[in-house]
Design a protein around this motif. Sequence first.
Motif, PDB file in Angstrom:
ATOM      1  N   TYR A 134       0.859  -1.232   0.047  1.00 45.09           N
ATOM      2  CA  TYR A 134       0.076   0.100   0.053  1.00 45.09           C
ATOM      3  C   TYR A 134       0.800   1.147   0.009  1.00 45.09           C
ATOM      4  O   TYR A 134       0.370   2.416   0.127  1.00 45.09           O
ATOM      5  N   GLY A 135       2.078   1.079  -0.026  1.00 47.68           N
ATOM      6  CA  GLY A 135       2.804   2.363  -0.231  1.00 47.68           C
ATOM      7  C   GLY A 135       3.364   3.081   1.121  1.00 47.68           C
ATOM      8  O   GLY A 135       3.495   4.277   1.079  1.00 47.68           O
ATOM      9  N   ILE A 136       3.210   2.320   2.330  1.00 54.16           N
ATOM     10  CA  ILE A 136       3.214   2.850   3.539  1.00 54.16           C
ATOM     11  C   ILE A 136       4.899   3.219   3.554  1.00 54.16           C
ATOM     12  O   ILE A 136       5.622   2.647   3.343  1.00 54.16           O
ATOM     13  N   GLY A 137       5.085   4.823   3.996  1.00 54.99           N
ATOM     14  CA  GLY A 137       6.593   5.113   4.249  1.00 54.99           C
ATOM     15  C   GLY A 137       6.933   5.714   2.874  1.00 54.99           C
ATOM     16  O   GLY A 137       8.132   6.332   2.722  1.00 54.99           O
ATOM     17  N   GLU A 138       6.228   5.719   1.899  1.00 55.98           N
ATOM     18  CA  GLU A 138       6.357   6.466   0.480  1.00 55.98           C
ATOM     19  C   GLU A 138       6.556   7.765   0.567  1.00 55.98           C
ATOM     20  O   GLU A 138       5.601   8.293   1.443  1.00 55.98           O
ATOM     21  N   PHE A 139       6.977   8.700  -0.032  1.00 59.45           N
ATOM     22  CA  PHE A 139       7.131  10.128   0.122  1.00 59.45           C
ATOM     23  C   PHE A 139       6.952  10.818  -1.134  1.00 59.45           C
ATOM     24  O   PHE A 139       7.422  10.283  -2.425  1.00 59.45           O
ATOM     25  N   ILE A 140       6.654  12.213  -1.172  1.00 65.49           N
ATOM     26  CA  ILE A 140       6.410  13.337  -2.054  1.00 65.49           C
ATOM     27  C   ILE A 140       7.296  14.488  -1.602  1.00 65.49           C
ATOM     28  O   ILE A 140       6.927  14.965  -0.612  1.00 65.49           O
ATOM     29  N   ASN A 141       8.114  14.991  -2.461  1.00 67.14           N
ATOM     30  CA  ASN A 141       8.972  16.247  -1.869  1.00 67.14           C
ATOM     31  C   ASN A 141       8.711  17.141  -3.002  1.00 67.14           C
ATOM     32  O   ASN A 141       9.114  16.730  -4.163  1.00 67.14           O
ATOM     33  N   PHE A 142       8.331  18.543  -2.495  1.00 69.47           N
ATOM     34  CA  PHE A 142       8.150  19.811  -3.428  1.00 69.47           C
ATOM     35  C   PHE A 142       9.378  20.514  -2.793  1.00 69.47           C
ATOM     36  O   PHE A 142       9.534  20.753  -1.523  1.00 69.47           O
ATOM     37  N   SER A 143      10.312  20.728  -3.813  1.00 71.92           N
ATOM     38  CA  SER A 143      11.498  21.782  -3.779  1.00 71.92           C
ATOM     39  C   SER A 143      11.219  23.190  -4.159  1.00 71.92           C
ATOM     40  O   SER A 143      10.824  23.160  -5.316  1.00 71.92           O
ATOM     41  N   PHE A 144      11.363  24.301  -3.566  1.00 72.68           N
ATOM     42  CA  PHE A 144      11.014  25.637  -3.796  1.00 72.68           C
ATOM     43  C   PHE A 144      12.310  26.471  -3.733  1.00 72.68           C
ATOM     44  O   PHE A 144      13.150  26.523  -2.955  1.00 72.68           O
ATOM     45  N   ALA A 145      12.497  27.198  -4.831  1.00 67.48           N
ATOM     46  CA  ALA A 145      13.782  28.020  -4.629  1.00 67.48           C
ATOM     47  C   ALA A 145      13.635  28.992  -3.796  1.00 67.48           C
ATOM     48  O   ALA A 145      12.220  29.307  -3.061  1.00 67.48           O
ATOM     49  N   PRO A 146      14.615  29.674  -3.307  1.00 72.14           N
ATOM     50  CA  PRO A 146      14.510  30.648  -1.870  1.00 72.14           C
ATOM     51  C   PRO A 146      13.538  31.850  -2.098  1.00 72.14           C
ATOM     52  O   PRO A 146      13.050  32.444  -1.252  1.00 72.14           O
ATOM     53  N   THR A 147      13.440  32.320  -3.542  1.00 71.96           N
ATOM     54  CA  THR A 147      12.779  33.452  -3.910  1.00 71.96           C
ATOM     55  C   THR A 147      11.128  33.094  -3.979  1.00 71.96           C
ATOM     56  O   THR A 147      10.480  34.125  -4.382  1.00 71.96           O
ATOM     57  N   MET A 178       3.790  15.525   7.440  1.00 73.05           N
ATOM     58  CA  MET A 178       4.230  16.666   6.547  1.00 73.05           C
ATOM     59  C   MET A 178       5.431  17.074   7.186  1.00 73.05           C
ATOM     60  O   MET A 178       5.559  17.350   8.470  1.00 73.05           O
ATOM     61  N   LEU A 179       6.667  17.254   6.478  1.00 75.03           N
ATOM     62  CA  LEU A 179       7.759  17.749   7.033  1.00 75.03           C
ATOM     63  C   LEU A 179       8.248  19.081   6.202  1.00 75.03           C
ATOM     64  O   LEU A 179       7.906  19.144   5.031  1.00 75.03           O
ATOM     65  N   ILE A 180       8.858  20.263   6.954  1.00 72.10           N
ATOM     66  CA  ILE A 180       9.122  21.351   6.445  1.00 72.10           C
ATOM     67  C   ILE A 180      10.860  21.368   6.556  1.00 72.10           C
ATOM     68  O   ILE A 180      11.438  21.208   7.552  1.00 72.10           O
ATOM     69  N   ASN A 181      11.419  21.284   5.424  1.00 69.69           N
ATOM     70  CA  ASN A 181      12.902  21.407   5.318  1.00 69.69           C
ATOM     71  C   ASN A 181      13.414  20.036   6.051  1.00 69.69           C
ATOM     72  O   ASN A 181      14.113  20.101   6.998  1.00 69.69           O
ATOM     73  N   ASN A 182      12.581  19.054   6.014  1.00 71.79           N
ATOM     74  CA  ASN A 182      12.984  17.805   6.505  1.00 71.79           C
ATOM     75  C   ASN A 182      12.759  17.743   8.402  1.00 71.79           C
ATOM     76  O   ASN A 182      13.021  16.578   8.880  1.00 71.79           O
ATOM     77  N   GLU A 183      12.109  18.879   8.588  1.00 72.35           N
ATOM     78  CA  GLU A 183      11.649  18.463   9.984  1.00 72.35           C
ATOM     79  C   GLU A 183      10.195  18.358  10.195  1.00 72.35           C
ATOM     80  O   GLU A 183       9.182  18.933   9.407  1.00 72.35           O
ATOM     81  N   PRO A 184       9.906  17.225  10.970  1.00 73.96           N
ATOM     82  CA  PRO A 184       8.537  16.872  11.252  1.00 73.96           C
ATOM     83  C   PRO A 184       7.658  18.320  11.612  1.00 73.96           C
ATOM     84  O   PRO A 184       7.849  18.994  12.487  1.00 73.96           O
ATOM     85  N   ASP A 220      19.332  28.720   0.696  1.00 73.34           N
ATOM     86  CA  ASP A 220      19.165  27.459  -0.064  1.00 73.34           C
ATOM     87  C   ASP A 220      17.624  27.154  -0.391  1.00 73.34           C
ATOM     88  O   ASP A 220      16.771  27.971  -0.109  1.00 73.34           O
ATOM     89  N   ASN A 221      17.364  26.271  -1.195  1.00 78.18           N
ATOM     90  CA  ASN A 221      16.055  25.931  -1.704  1.00 78.18           C
ATOM     91  C   ASN A 221      15.543  25.597  -0.179  1.00 78.18           C
ATOM     92  O   ASN A 221      15.885  25.032   0.813  1.00 78.18           O
ATOM     93  N   TRP A 222      13.969  25.543  -0.312  1.00 82.96           N
ATOM     94  CA  TRP A 222      13.305  24.998   1.106  1.00 82.96           C
ATOM     95  C   TRP A 222      12.319  23.884   0.494  1.00 82.96           C
ATOM     96  O   TRP A 222      11.857  23.822  -0.822  1.00 82.96           O
ATOM     97  N   ASN A 223      11.712  22.918   1.308  1.00 84.64           N
ATOM     98  CA  ASN A 223      11.012  22.024   0.780  1.00 84.64           C
ATOM     99  C   ASN A 223       9.609  21.668   1.557  1.00 84.64           C
ATOM    100  O   ASN A 223       9.715  21.766   3.030  1.00 84.64           O
ATOM    101  N   ILE A 224       8.801  20.916   1.191  1.00 85.78           N
ATOM    102  CA  ILE A 224       7.768  20.468   1.629  1.00 85.78           C
ATOM    103  C   ILE A 224       7.592  18.829   1.395  1.00 85.78           C
ATOM    104  O   ILE A 224       7.437  18.590   0.371  1.00 85.78           O
TER     105      ILE A 224
END
Length: 422
Positions: A134-147, A178-184, A220-224
């Motif tokens: 069922y994909g438990i543990g799989e992830f999606i990562n969005f990377s945004f430019a600093p601007t 949901m993690l922001i910059n890899n922090e829960p 640096d880029n930031w991510n969700i």
Amino acid sequence: MKLHITLITMILTTNLFCQELKTIIPIEGETFDFGIEVQNDWKKRDQLLEDLANEKKSWDNLTEEENELFEKYDETYESMWDVEGGGCSWYCGAGEYSVTTSSELSSNGKLDYKAKNLTDFSYQTAWVEGKKGYGIGEFINFSFAPTHPRVTTIIFANGYVKSEKAWKDNSRVHKLKMLINNEPYAIIELKDIYSKQIIELEKPLGNSDRKDFDKLKEKDNWNIKFEILSIYKGDKYDDTAISEIYFDGLDVHCLAKGTLITMSDRTLKKIEDLKVGDEILSYNKETGEYESSIIKELASQIHKDLINIEFSNGIQLTCTKDHPFLAKNLSWTSMNPKKTERDYEINDVIQLKVRTKVRNLKSELEVVKITEIKEEQITYTIVDLSKNKTFVANGIITGIEKLRVPTMYKNNSGLIAKTKVK
């Protein structure tokens, strides 16, 4: 026994960890409907657009039924699968971001289930994880430019939404970490509904210090990141699908509530009270004449870090830093020329500062004071007019949102429309 104790310990640790995070339950949005009746309505709408393009029909002589069809199915949308229309939205100024996933289901020869489907602005496609089960543990990562403009809203089309059958057949996400910059950051608990689900964040995500754009670009880029914790089982397939994840937010262009717009008869109307079809006064840069122009599209947005500009006649105007005004020499001017040039795609924007002279209804005014405003405000703008690209706000000539020059494409009916920023 040792293995049993280890498993219990892992479960307890996971539960304690999850309990430390806040749980966000999305708001239910629009219910999806891509059934036969809707498909037939879209065929009628597309034929009507083709007739308008070929001048077999006129916008001025549409029947009540035809007008209702456009109200229901906006003419700025290319098809019923479009997540966003060709009109103005946060994406008009938001720029690009990238998406990656931990796995993807292999193509079946006709369809693919790649990560790009999450950001293609189409409800017809979906990302499906490629892990066994069922994909438990799989992830999606969005990377945004600093601007990149800040995010305040996240919208999910959970499951394979192209049809109710596909949605039921495939597994859907129940809980995401949901993690922001890899922090829960939070646990998102999605409902098992055939509808959009919307999260309004308590605080904007992204870089808030946007005064020095060159310095901002050096960050640096930031991510969700979203990690699958649990699912709703599909009737037929284990595979877990998400059709689309998209965003809304701050830091694109607009004017503050209460800004007075000059109408074609020279009366004034608050910008928040304007309606599509209203006739306003517009300045023709080529002829130097004021002309009546009809509003074709409006937009509103919540913004932070606005500026208040005071002019030599005592008039004040509150706007975003990249909002362009017509200078004395007919160039465009703004507080953030680089961002104005990038987002509007106009050249040679000059720096707006104290003593800059801008055009008003009679001649020109001088900027005497510029003050930054930190609190959030709802803002408004005119996106499209029947002629010209200007309107008069608090007596000052300013530009519409559609100053940016979009990439163009032809849809199936041969009409020209805007490409959406992806």
